[in-house]
Design an enzyme around this catalytic site. Structure first.
Site, PDB file in Angstrom:
ATOM      1  CG  HIS A  54      -1.948  -1.100   1.199  1.00  0.00           C
ATOM      2  ND1 HIS A  54      -3.106  -1.087   0.443  1.00  0.00           N
ATOM      3  CD2 HIS A  54      -1.946  -2.288   1.845  1.00  0.00           C
ATOM      4  CE1 HIS A  54      -3.774  -2.214   0.640  1.00  0.00           C
ATOM      5  NE2 HIS A  54      -3.084  -2.955   1.481  1.00  0.00           N
ATOM      6  CG  ASN A 127      -7.976  -4.431   0.863  1.00  0.00           C
ATOM      7  OD1 ASN A 127      -7.164  -3.511   0.915  1.00  0.00           O
ATOM      8  ND2 ASN A 127      -7.662  -5.683   1.153  1.00  0.00           N
ATOM      9  CE1 TYR A 337      -1.827  -4.966   7.955  1.00  0.00           C
ATOM     10  CE2 TYR A 337      -2.678  -2.774   7.565  1.00  0.00           C
ATOM     11  CZ  TYR A 337      -2.466  -4.059   7.131  1.00  0.00           C
ATOM     12  OH  TYR A 337      -2.883  -4.444   5.901  1.00  0.00           O
TER      13      TYR A 337
END
Length: 485
Positions: A54, A127, A337
């Protein structure tokens, strides 16, 4: 109006910003020219590691407004009353491309929202597709390697992609979406967003509900064909940024309707499919969409780097009333993350303006690089917990109720009668003739140069979803006979 005077980063005036100091007219540059060294040193440090995935992204600020009451499902205060507004920060992105890649390539798009609530930041990191390529976070690094560059050629490798997909039948649902018309939206505004994972709500009575998040575009779905996107990339590699930034500057604020699917906690033991499987969707007939609110993006940040590149989203950021599920990929992302942001941005990344909560923050994390804010939150005697120094303490009133799901959920993996082919087949059968034709063509183009044994292995998956699916791809590839398996 008096003009501002140029200074060094330490505040000293800059007397000459046009040339470096030298020993005489033609002499060498002097070591004492600290302004030159500061300028060059800062330029050397202007870049930080880009996101592993990303990396190419676009974003804006806006608001979330509650339009329907769902307080019976969740105690989260951002949903507490109709009309309530919460500021948000969005970031959309491609998955595979680097920061300098073209943004209109065929790829899944990230759809991330940060809600600045009165109880802390809630990040919904999803997403533009309701499913993904895998159901276990253990497989994620290998999958991403296939989307990145080959270690020898330094080129993207269709061979690696299709080799992985053909060996992973669970990927078929997402592959079908990716190769369909929705694989290349014309802008961030013309695509849906999904939390994709199964999350959970819990209310003031301690009841838990499983939940799926949907963001339906109000601009309508619009997509490029392969031929159209090739033409766009020939003109600009920044089409999405141009579209999003331009629309907001012109006052054409994009909007999405937020909806949820709600499943009672006990239903997870009864469904014929694993409701925590990221490769599956919940049938809308069983769990219909419930409207919650509206997202509007209405402000471009004054500094893109400060708010969009420094934006750090993680599923670990939840607020009371919103929780997790046994979804294996979600569980892995809860760690990975936040860990990625600590590496990329630094230990105290959540104190940066893009990530800083609006409510008061109190913790006992200490020191470290770039601890640029007070080390004691106004109370230097309280630097550990528990303490008797009036320091911050735990709040058990917002303790999340325990999940009632039991080990029997493993039955889905040990005896999966639902399989990896039913939902991709159902999706394929929803397409009309023209959409199917483009699907076949897109897959054939994506398989260009791929080894025949890999192609034949993948064709078997298409066949199992629907024989017409496999036959259509064969025709587009110019393959007349099905391999003998």
């Amino acid at each position: 109006m008096m003009k501002k005077k140029l200074t060094t980063s330490a505040g000293a005036p800059v007397t000459n910003n046009q040339r470096s100091q030298t020993a005489g007219k033609r002499g060498p540059v002097l070591m004492q020219d600290y302004k030159l060294f500061e300028k060059l040193a800062h330029q050397n440090r202007e870049r930080i590691p880009e996101r592993v995935v990303h990396a190419k992204g676009w974003g804006a600020m806006g608001t979330f407004t509650v339009t329907k009451d769902i307080s019976k499902y969740t105690r989260a205060k951002l949903f507490s009353e109709v009309g309530k507004q919460t500021p948000i920060l969005s970031r959309f992105s491609t998955v595979a491309g680097e920061m300098g890649a073209a943004d209109t390539e065929r790829d899944v798009r990230g759809f991330s929202l940060k809600f600045y609530t009165e109880e802390g930041n809630w990040d919904l990191v999803g997403n533009n597709t309701p499913v993904f390529f895998l159901r276990d976070g253990y497989k994620f690094p290998d999958f991403i390697h296939t989307q990145k560059r080959h270690p020898k050629t330094n080129l993207r490798s269709p061979e690696a992609m299709w080799d992985y997909w053909s060996l992973s039948p669970e990927s078929l649902h997402q592959v079908t979406i990716l190769m369909s018309d929705r694989g290349i939206p014309i802008s961030p505004m013309h695509m849906n967003g999904y939390g994709s994972h199964t999350f959970s709500f819990w209310n003031n009575d301690g009841e838990r509900f499983w939940v799926k998040f949907h963001f339906k575009t109000q601009q309508g779905h619009k997509h490029y064909t392969n031929e159209e996107t090739a033409e766009v990339i020939g003109q600009t590699r920044e089409k999405y940024q141009e579209e999003l930034y331009g629309a907001i500057e012109q006052g054409k604020f994009p909007k999405w309707t937020m909806k949820v699917q709600i499943m009672p906690e006990a239903d997870a033991e009864k469904t014929p499919y694993n409701p925590f499987d990221l490769t599956k969707v919940w049938p809308h007939a069983d769990y219909p969409l419930i409207e919650v609110g509206e997202i509007e993006l209405n402000q471009n940040p004054e500094n893109y780097w400060q708010y969009i590149e420094n934006a750090a989203y993680s599923p670990s950021n939840v607020v009371p009333g919103i929780g997790f599920s046994p979804d294996k990929v979600l569980q892995a992302r809860i760690f990975s993350y936040a860990d990625a942001h600590r590496y990329r941005l630094g230990t105290h990344y959540e104190a940066l303006p893009a990530n800083m909560p609006l409510n008061e923050v109190n913790h006992y994390h200490k020191d470290g690089a770039m601890r640029f804010f007070t080390n004691d939150f106004g109370n230097p005697d309280a630097y550990y917990e528990p303490n008797t120094k009036d320091g911050a303490f735990e709040d058990q009133s917002v303790e999340e109720p325990p999940m009632k799901i039991n080990g029997d959920i493993m039955r889905y993996e040990e005896n999966d009668t639902f399989g990896d082919y039913k939902q991709p087949g159902d999706l394929f059968r929803m397409f009309n003739a023209e959409q199917k034709a483009r699907l076949y063509s897109n897959i054939a183009a994506a398989m260009d140069g791929v080894s025949m044994d890999i192609i034949e292995r993948q064709l078997v998956h298409f066949d199992k979803a629907d024989q017409e699916y496999g036959d259509g791809v064969r025709k587009a590839l110019g393959i007349s006979q099905m391999a003998d398996y």
